[in-house]
Write an enzyme that holds these catalytic residues in place. Structure first.
Site, PDB file in Angstrom:
ATOM      1  N   SER A 164      47.448  40.496  46.587  1.00  0.00           N
ATOM      2  CA  SER A 164      47.663  39.558  47.668  1.00  0.00           C
ATOM      3  C   SER A 164      48.193  38.120  47.102  1.00  0.00           C
ATOM      4  O   SER A 164      47.945  37.825  45.625  1.00  0.00           O
ATOM      5  CB  SER A 164      46.326  39.335  48.108  1.00  0.00           C
ATOM      6  OG  SER A 164      46.318  37.815  48.796  1.00  0.00           O
ATOM      7  N   TYR A 168      37.253  37.254  46.862  1.00  0.00           N
ATOM      8  CA  TYR A 168      38.415  38.082  47.212  1.00  0.00           C
ATOM      9  C   TYR A 168      39.525  37.950  46.084  1.00  0.00           C
ATOM     10  O   TYR A 168      40.034  38.897  45.509  1.00  0.00           O
ATOM     11  CB  TYR A 168      39.000  37.634  48.683  1.00  0.00           C
ATOM     12  CG  TYR A 168      40.349  38.509  48.960  1.00  0.00           C
ATOM     13  CD1 TYR A 168      40.137  39.610  49.420  1.00  0.00           C
ATOM     14  CD2 TYR A 168      41.546  37.869  49.012  1.00  0.00           C
ATOM     15  CE1 TYR A 168      41.242  40.311  49.885  1.00  0.00           C
ATOM     16  CE2 TYR A 168      42.375  38.211  49.350  1.00  0.00           C
ATOM     17  CZ  TYR A 168      42.535  39.680  49.812  1.00  0.00           C
ATOM     18  OH  TYR A 168      43.655  40.192  50.266  1.00  0.00           O
TER      19      TYR A 168
END
Ligand SMILES: NC(=O)c1ccc[n+]([C@@H]2O[C@H](COP(=O)([O-])OP(=O)(O)OC[C@H]3O[C@@H](n4cnc5c(N)ncnc54)[C@H](OP(=O)(O)O)[C@@H]3O)[C@@H](O)[C@H]2O)c1
Length: 264
Positions: free
Chosen positions: A148, A161
Site C-alpha cells: 500500500s 496496518y
C-alpha cells in the site's frame, strides 16, 4: 520432487490471485480473464468466488474457485498443491488478500496489530513460501505482493496496518534480489485509495480515489513488465514519495494535521 518448468504458451498461462472474492483482487481476476489467462481465484467467501466464476464465464480466460483462509499455513500450502494438481503449473501469483483496521493511537492495544500481522504479513508469507519453492525449482515465475502507499511512512491511525504493509515491502526488497538469479521476478503493488468494500467503511474523504477496474488495468499492465514497484495513482504516489524524504520535524508537522482528535 518438482518437475523442471516448461515454458507455457500464451493460452496456457495460469495465474493465482488471492483476495479475489471482492475489491481489487476481483477486478484483477476480471482483467486477467479478459486477456485470456486461466485463473485460480482464492478468498474465503465461496459464494462470492462462485459468482465471480459465473460472471467471467463469457470471457476468453477461465476462472476457477479455490477458497481457503490465508492465516493457515497448512491450508495455503495445500491450496497451491491442489491448484497445480488440477490446472497445471502456476506462472504468476498475485498475493493480494489483506485487510485493514484503523487504530486510535492513544488506545493502542496488541490485538488489532496481531490480527493484521496474521492476515497481511503472515498470511502473505504462507502463500509466498510454496510459490517461491516451486518457482525456484522450475527456474522462473512472476510474483506480485500487494502492499500500500500507506506503507511509505507512518500515518496516524495506521500504526498497525502500515506496519504490516511496510514489512511486506521490506521483505520483497530483500527477496527480489535473491530470487532474480533463479529467474523469479518479484514486485510489490502499492495502490492509493481504491473504492472497495474495505474502503467503503472509511468515513473521511479519500484523496485520488480510484475505481477498482482502473486500478486493475494498471496492475495487470505492470505485471506484464518487470519493474519492482507497480504503483497508482501516479500523483498520489508522488506525494507519498515526497513525504518519505521529508526530515522528521517537517514530516510530523504535516501528519499532525491528519490527527482529528481534539487535544486536551
Ligand atoms: N482498497 C484500497 O484503497 C487499498 C489501498 C492499498 C492497498 N490495499 C490492499 O489491497 C488488498 C485488497 O484490498 P481491497 O480493498 O480489495 O479489500 P477487500 O475489498 O476487503 O477485499 C479483501 C480480499 O482479501 C480477502 N481476504 C481477507 N482476509 C483473508 C483471509 N484471512 N484469508 C483469505 N482471504 C482473505 C477477502 O476475501 P474473503 O472476504 O472472501 O475472505 C477479499 O477477497 C489488501 O491487501 C489491501 O490491504 C487496498
Amino acid at each position: 520432487m518438482i518437475e523442471p518448468r516448461s515454458e507455457p504458451t500464451s493460452t496456457e498461462r495460469l495465474a493465482w490471485v488471492t483476495g479475489a472474492s471482492k475489491g481489487i483482487g476481483r477486478a484483477v481476476v476480471i482483467e486477467l480473464a479478459e486477456q485470456g489467462w486461466q485463473i485460480a481465484a482464492s478468498g474465503r467467501d465461496i459464494a462470492e468466488l462462485d459468482a465471480l466464476t459465473a460472471e467471467t464465464n463469457e470471457l476468453s480466460g477461465s476462472v476457477h474457485a479455490y477458497p481457503f483462509d490465508i492465516t493457515s499455513e497448512q491450508a495455503s500450502s495445500e491450496i497451491v498443491a491442489a491448484i497445480e494438481r488440477d490446472l497445471g503449473f502456476i506462472d504468476m501469483a498475485v498475493l493480494n488478500a489483506g485487510t485493514h483496521e484503523s487504530v486510535d493511537g492513544v488506545a493502542f492495544t496488541v490485538a488489532p496489530l496481531r490480527r493484521l500481522v496474521e492476515t497481511n504479513l503472515m498470511g502473505t508469507a504462507h502463500c509466498l513460501a510454496p510459490i517461491v519453492e516451486r518457482f525456484v525449482a522450475r527456474g522462473g515465475g512472476r510474483i506480485a505482493v500487494v502492499a500500500s502507499l500507506a506503507a511509505y511512512r507512518g500515518l496516524p491511525t495506521a500504526s498497525a496496518y502500515g506496519a504490516t504493509k511496510a514489512a511486506l515491502i521490506n521483505m520483497c526488497e530483500a527477496l527480489r534480489v535473491e530470487l532474480a538469479p533463479a529467474g523469479v521476478v518479484l514486485s510489490v503493488i502499492t495502490p492509493g485509495f481504491v473504492r472497495t468494500p474495505l474502503t467503503d467503511r472509511n468515513l473521511f474523504p479519500m484523496p485520488f480515489l480510484m475505481e477498482p477496474d482502473v486500478a486493475a488495468r494498471r496492475i495487470v499492465r505492470g505485471l506484464a513488465g518487470k519493474r519492482f514497484e507497480i504503483t497508482m495513482p501516479r500523483c498520489f504516489a508522488f506525494i507519498m514519495k515526497l513525504l518519505r524524504i521529508l526530515p522528521y520535524p517537517l514530516y510530523f508537522t504535516v501528519t499532525r494535521r491528519l490527527v482529528t482528535r481534539s487535544e486536551p
